[in-house]
Design a protein around this motif. Structure first.
Motif, PDB file in Angstrom:
ATOM      1  N   PHE A   1       0.433  -1.465   0.165  1.00 25.47           N
ATOM      2  CA  PHE A   1      -0.194  -0.206   0.012  1.00 25.47           C
ATOM      3  C   PHE A   1       1.130   1.168   0.421  1.00 25.47           C
ATOM      4  O   PHE A   1       1.211   2.046  -1.006  1.00 25.47           O
TER       5      PHE A   1
ATOM      6  N   VAL B   1     -14.682  -0.385  -4.748  1.00 22.85           N
ATOM      7  CA  VAL B   1     -14.503   0.231  -5.965  1.00 22.85           C
ATOM      8  C   VAL B   1     -15.148   1.372  -5.939  1.00 22.85           C
ATOM      9  O   VAL B   1     -14.320   2.238  -6.546  1.00 22.85           O
TER      10      VAL B   1
ATOM     11  N   VAL C   1      -9.097  10.714  -8.027  1.00 22.80           N
ATOM     12  CA  VAL C   1      -8.434   9.618  -7.512  1.00 22.80           C
ATOM     13  C   VAL C   1      -7.608  10.421  -9.187  1.00 22.80           C
ATOM     14  O   VAL C   1      -8.382  10.605 -10.632  1.00 22.80           O
TER      15      VAL C   1
ATOM     16  N   TRP D   1      -6.340   3.554  -7.877  1.00 19.99           N
ATOM     17  CA  TRP D   1      -7.554   3.806  -6.647  1.00 19.99           C
ATOM     18  C   TRP D   1      -8.186   2.044  -6.743  1.00 19.99           C
ATOM     19  O   TRP D   1      -8.475   1.424  -5.660  1.00 19.99           O
TER      20      TRP D   1
ATOM     21  N   LEU E   1      -4.887   0.576  -5.287  1.00 19.55           N
ATOM     22  CA  LEU E   1      -5.196   0.976  -3.671  1.00 19.55           C
ATOM     23  C   LEU E   1      -5.852  -0.258  -2.625  1.00 19.55           C
ATOM     24  O   LEU E   1      -5.605  -0.302  -1.273  1.00 19.55           O
ATOM     25  N   LEU E   2      -6.926   0.367  -3.424  1.00 20.75           N
ATOM     26  CA  LEU E   2      -7.786  -0.091  -1.940  1.00 20.75           C
ATOM     27  C   LEU E   2      -7.989  -2.167  -2.038  1.00 20.75           C
ATOM     28  O   LEU E   2      -7.847  -2.768  -0.642  1.00 20.75           O
TER      29      LEU E   2
ATOM     30  N   TYR F   1      -5.211  -2.746   0.240  1.00 19.74           N
ATOM     31  CA  TYR F   1      -5.152  -2.327   1.689  1.00 19.74           C
ATOM     32  C   TYR F   1      -5.620  -3.288   2.550  1.00 19.74           C
ATOM     33  O   TYR F   1      -5.176  -4.135   3.622  1.00 19.74           O
TER      34      TYR F   1
ATOM     35  N   ALA G   1      -4.646  10.877  -3.175  1.00 15.53           N
ATOM     36  CA  ALA G   1      -5.772   9.600  -3.065  1.00 15.53           C
ATOM     37  C   ALA G   1      -5.776   8.821  -1.605  1.00 15.53           C
ATOM     38  O   ALA G   1      -6.217   8.125  -1.709  1.00 15.53           O
TER      39      ALA G   1
ATOM     40  N   VAL H   1      -8.795   6.690   0.115  1.00 17.56           N
ATOM     41  CA  VAL H   1      -8.809   5.915  -0.022  1.00 17.56           C
ATOM     42  C   VAL H   1      -9.030   5.749   1.827  1.00 17.56           C
ATOM     43  O   VAL H   1      -9.976   4.624   1.918  1.00 17.56           O
ATOM     44  N   ARG H   2      -8.383   6.406   1.995  1.00 18.37           N
ATOM     45  CA  ARG H   2      -9.168   6.202   3.411  1.00 18.37           C
ATOM     46  C   ARG H   2     -10.865   6.695   4.210  1.00 18.37           C
ATOM     47  O   ARG H   2     -11.071   5.715   4.984  1.00 18.37           O
TER      48      ARG H   2
ATOM     49  N   ARG I   1     -13.163   5.977   1.792  1.00 12.57           N
ATOM     50  CA  ARG I   1     -13.398   4.857   0.777  1.00 12.57           C
ATOM     51  C   ARG I   1     -14.104   3.081   2.053  1.00 12.57           C
ATOM     52  O   ARG I   1     -14.781   2.882   2.748  1.00 12.57           O
TER      53      ARG I   1
END
Length: 245
Positions: free
Chosen positions: A147, A171, A178, A184, A187-188, A191, A231, A235-236, A238
Motif C-alpha cells: 500500500f 471500488v 483520484v 484507485w 490501493l483499495l 490495503y 488519493a 482511500v481512507r 472509502r
C-alpha cells in the motif's frame, strides 16, 4: 476426473476515438473468450466512427455489450464499464493495446488463491508499429505490491489488471478526484493485501502519442504530492465507509 468449467470473465474496455487501433485489440481478445464470457465496452461519445463500428460488432456477436459514458473522461468511462459487468473475474482493457493470445489462460490460475483480489501482469511497451520500446514495464517501474509503496509511486497499471467482481462493492463509485482508476483499484485491494504482480508479459502496451493515459507524468512534484495525498485521503474515507456497513 471431470474438468472444471472455465471461470466466466468480463472484459471491460473504455473507448474514445479509437477506430484506428481497436480492431487489432479486439482480434486479440475474442479468441480468448468463451461463448459465456462478455465484452463490456463503454464509449465516451467517439466522433471518429468508433461507436458505429461497435454497433456493427454487437449485431454480429452477442458477447458484446455496449454502453455510452454518462460521466466525463477516462475514469468515469472505465467505471461505467465495470459497473455493467456480470461475471466473477473482470479484465480491464485499453482500446489500443494487443493482448498475448494466452493472457486469460495464464492469469486465471492466480485467482485459485482466495486471498488474491487483483492480478497485474507485466507489459511490453511498444510504439505505433509494435516495435519494442521497453521490454518490461515491471522492471522499468520496479513494481511490487504494498500500500505505502504504491502511494509514493504507483505501479498499478490497468492494461495488465484483472480483479474479482466482489471488489466492485469497494471500488465503485470511483471518485472523480483520484489520479487514475487503476491506482484507485490497486490501493483499495492492496490495503487488504490482495494484490499480486505476476512476471508474465501478457500485453503489448502501445504508446503512440494519442493515448488517453500516460506512463510518465509531466506534473510538478508539488502537484504529484497533492495527487498522492488526495488519493490517500479518498482511500481512507472509502475504507471507513466500508467498515460502517
Amino acid at each position: 476426473m471431470q474438468k472444471q468449467p472455465k471461470t466466466r470473465i468480463s472484459v471491460c474496455m473504455a473507448t474514445y476515438n479509437g477506430r484506428h487501433f481497436i480492431e487489432e485489440q479486439l482480434n486479440s481478445i475474442f479468441p480468448q473468450l468463451s461463448e459465456h464470457d462478455e465484452l463490456i465496452i463503454s464509449d465516451d461519445h467517439s466522433t471518429d466512427g468508433t461507436w458505429e463500428f461497435l454497433l456493427e460488432l454487437k449485431a454480429k456477436d452477442p458477447r458484446v455489450r455496449l454502453f455510452q459514458n454518462d460521466g466525463k473522461g477516462l475514469i468515469a468511462n472505465f467505471a461505467n464499464a465495470i459497473q455493467q459487468s456480470a461475471h466473477p473475474i473482470i479484465f480491464l482493457s485499453d482500446q489500443d493495446d494487443i493482448w498475448h493470445l494466452d493472457k486469460v489462460e495464464k492469469t486465471l490460475p492466480y485467482f485459485e488463491n482466495p486471498k488474491t483480489k487483483v492480478v497485474i501482469s507485466d507489459l511490453i511497451i511498444v510504439d505505433n508499429d509494435l516495435e519494442i520500446l521497453v521490454p518490461s514495464y515491471q522492471a522499468m517501474r520496479h513494481t511490487h505490491s504494498g500500500f505505502w509503496h504504491n502511494i509514493v509511486k504507483s505501479s498499478y497499471i490497468g492494461a495488465g489488471m484483472a480483479f474479482r467482481s466482489e471488489l466492485k462493492e469497494i471500488v465503485l463509485p470511483i471518485p472523480a478526484e483520484v489520479p487514475m482508476h487503476d491506482m484507485w483499484i490497486g490501493l483499495l485491494a492492496d490495503y487488504y493485501r490482495g494484490v499480486v504482480f505476476i512476471p508474465e508479459q501478457l500485453v503489448y502496451y502501445r504508446r503512440h502519442g494519442l493515448n488517453a493515459s500516460e506512463i510518465k507524468t509531466t506534473a510538478s512534484r508539488v502537484q504529484q504530492f497533492k495527487w498522492r495525498w488526495n488519493a490517500l485521503q479518498l482511500v481512507r474515507k472509502r475504507i471507513k465507509e466500508i467498515k460502517k456497513k
